[in-house]
Scaffold this motif. Structure first.
Motif, PDB file in Angstrom:
ATOM      1  N   PRO A  61     -23.823  27.339  -9.552  1.00  0.00           N
ATOM      2  CA  PRO A  61     -23.250  26.204 -10.297  1.00  0.00           C
ATOM      3  C   PRO A  61     -21.945  25.662  -9.719  1.00  0.00           C
ATOM      4  N   THR A  62     -21.054  26.525  -9.236  1.00  0.00           N
ATOM      5  CA  THR A  62     -19.781  26.025  -8.705  1.00  0.00           C
ATOM      6  C   THR A  62     -19.999  25.216  -7.426  1.00  0.00           C
ATOM      7  N   LYS A  63     -20.943  25.651  -6.608  1.00  0.00           N
ATOM      8  CA  LYS A  63     -21.253  24.901  -5.386  1.00  0.00           C
ATOM      9  C   LYS A  63     -21.903  23.569  -5.730  1.00  0.00           C
ATOM     10  N   LEU A  64     -22.726  23.571  -6.767  1.00  0.00           N
ATOM     11  CA  LEU A  64     -23.373  22.331  -7.193  1.00  0.00           C
ATOM     12  C   LEU A  64     -22.335  21.339  -7.720  1.00  0.00           C
ATOM     13  N   GLU A  65     -21.377  21.830  -8.486  1.00  0.00           N
ATOM     14  CA  GLU A  65     -20.310  20.953  -9.003  1.00  0.00           C
ATOM     15  C   GLU A  65     -19.471  20.384  -7.859  1.00  0.00           C
ATOM     16  N   GLU A  66     -19.223  21.191  -6.841  1.00  0.00           N
ATOM     17  CA  GLU A  66     -18.469  20.717  -5.677  1.00  0.00           C
ATOM     18  C   GLU A  66     -19.229  19.582  -4.977  1.00  0.00           C
ATOM     19  N   ARG A 106     -21.433  17.593  -6.335  1.00  0.00           N
ATOM     20  CA  ARG A 106     -21.422  16.413  -7.225  1.00  0.00           C
ATOM     21  C   ARG A 106     -20.089  15.673  -7.126  1.00  0.00           C
ATOM     22  N   ALA A 107     -18.983  16.425  -7.052  1.00  0.00           N
ATOM     23  CA  ALA A 107     -17.662  15.803  -6.927  1.00  0.00           C
ATOM     24  C   ALA A 107     -17.554  15.039  -5.608  1.00  0.00           C
ATOM     25  N   ASP A 159     -19.378  11.787  -5.849  1.00  0.00           N
ATOM     26  CA  ASP A 159     -18.558  10.778  -6.533  1.00  0.00           C
ATOM     27  C   ASP A 159     -17.523  10.182  -5.581  1.00  0.00           C
ATOM     28  N   GLU A 216     -28.502  16.320  -9.764  1.00  0.00           N
ATOM     29  CA  GLU A 216     -28.562  16.439 -11.226  1.00  0.00           C
ATOM     30  C   GLU A 216     -29.716  17.332 -11.666  1.00  0.00           C
ATOM     31  N   ASP A 219     -32.112  20.734 -11.893  1.00  0.00           N
ATOM     32  CA  ASP A 219     -31.854  22.174 -11.977  1.00  0.00           C
ATOM     33  C   ASP A 219     -32.140  22.875 -10.654  1.00  0.00           C
TER      34      ASP A 219
END
Length: 132
Positions: free
Chosen positions: A48-53, A55-56, A59, A90, A92
């Motif tokens: 999850p943390t890599k996925l959030e990175e 996504r950021a 953006d 986005e 899973d």
């Protein structure tokens, strides 16, 4: 990878295995009521943390593309690639092959605009880290 054997269906000669990835294999199946569930790409979930990175960074790339839309080589291709990459991030379970394909097209469509290219390359590296 270990497989879990399932009971044969009554009246049907088959052997069924479910693997840790969620894929099911039915071999030797014969009969009128054979059902088989197939899951494509049932690989491990991404961190999850890599996925959030990632996504950021996507953006940031959208912002950079907005600021330099007149400078990139193919704005329409950039927009299409960013849309698909966003949909995958986005999900899973993003598909590595689809992400790789659209990232390659995106980098080509950006051309030599270094402000955008730098962010796109960071995004590529972050997406590669998802599957490492």
């Amino acid at each position: 990878m270990a497989a879990a054997r399932q009971e044969p269906q009554p009246g049907v000669s088959n052997v069924s295995y479910t693997f840790g990835s969620g894929n099911t294999s039915v071999s030797g199946a014969a009969g009128h009521d054979v059902r088989q569930e197939v899951r494509v790409g049932g690989g491990p979930a991404v961190e999850p943390t890599k996925l959030e990175e990632a996504r950021a960074l996507l953006d940031q790339l959208r912002t950079a593309l907005g600021e330099h839309s007149d400078d990139v080589k193919d704005p329409a291709q950039c927009d299409a690639a960013v849309t698909v990459i966003g949909e995958q991030l986005e999900s899973d379970q993003p598909e590595q092959s689809k992400l790789k394909l659209f990232l390659t097209g995106l980098l080509s469509a950006i051309g030599g605009v270094t402000d955008v290219l730098g962010v796109a390359e960071k995004l590529r590296d972050a997406i590669q880290a998802l599957f490492a």
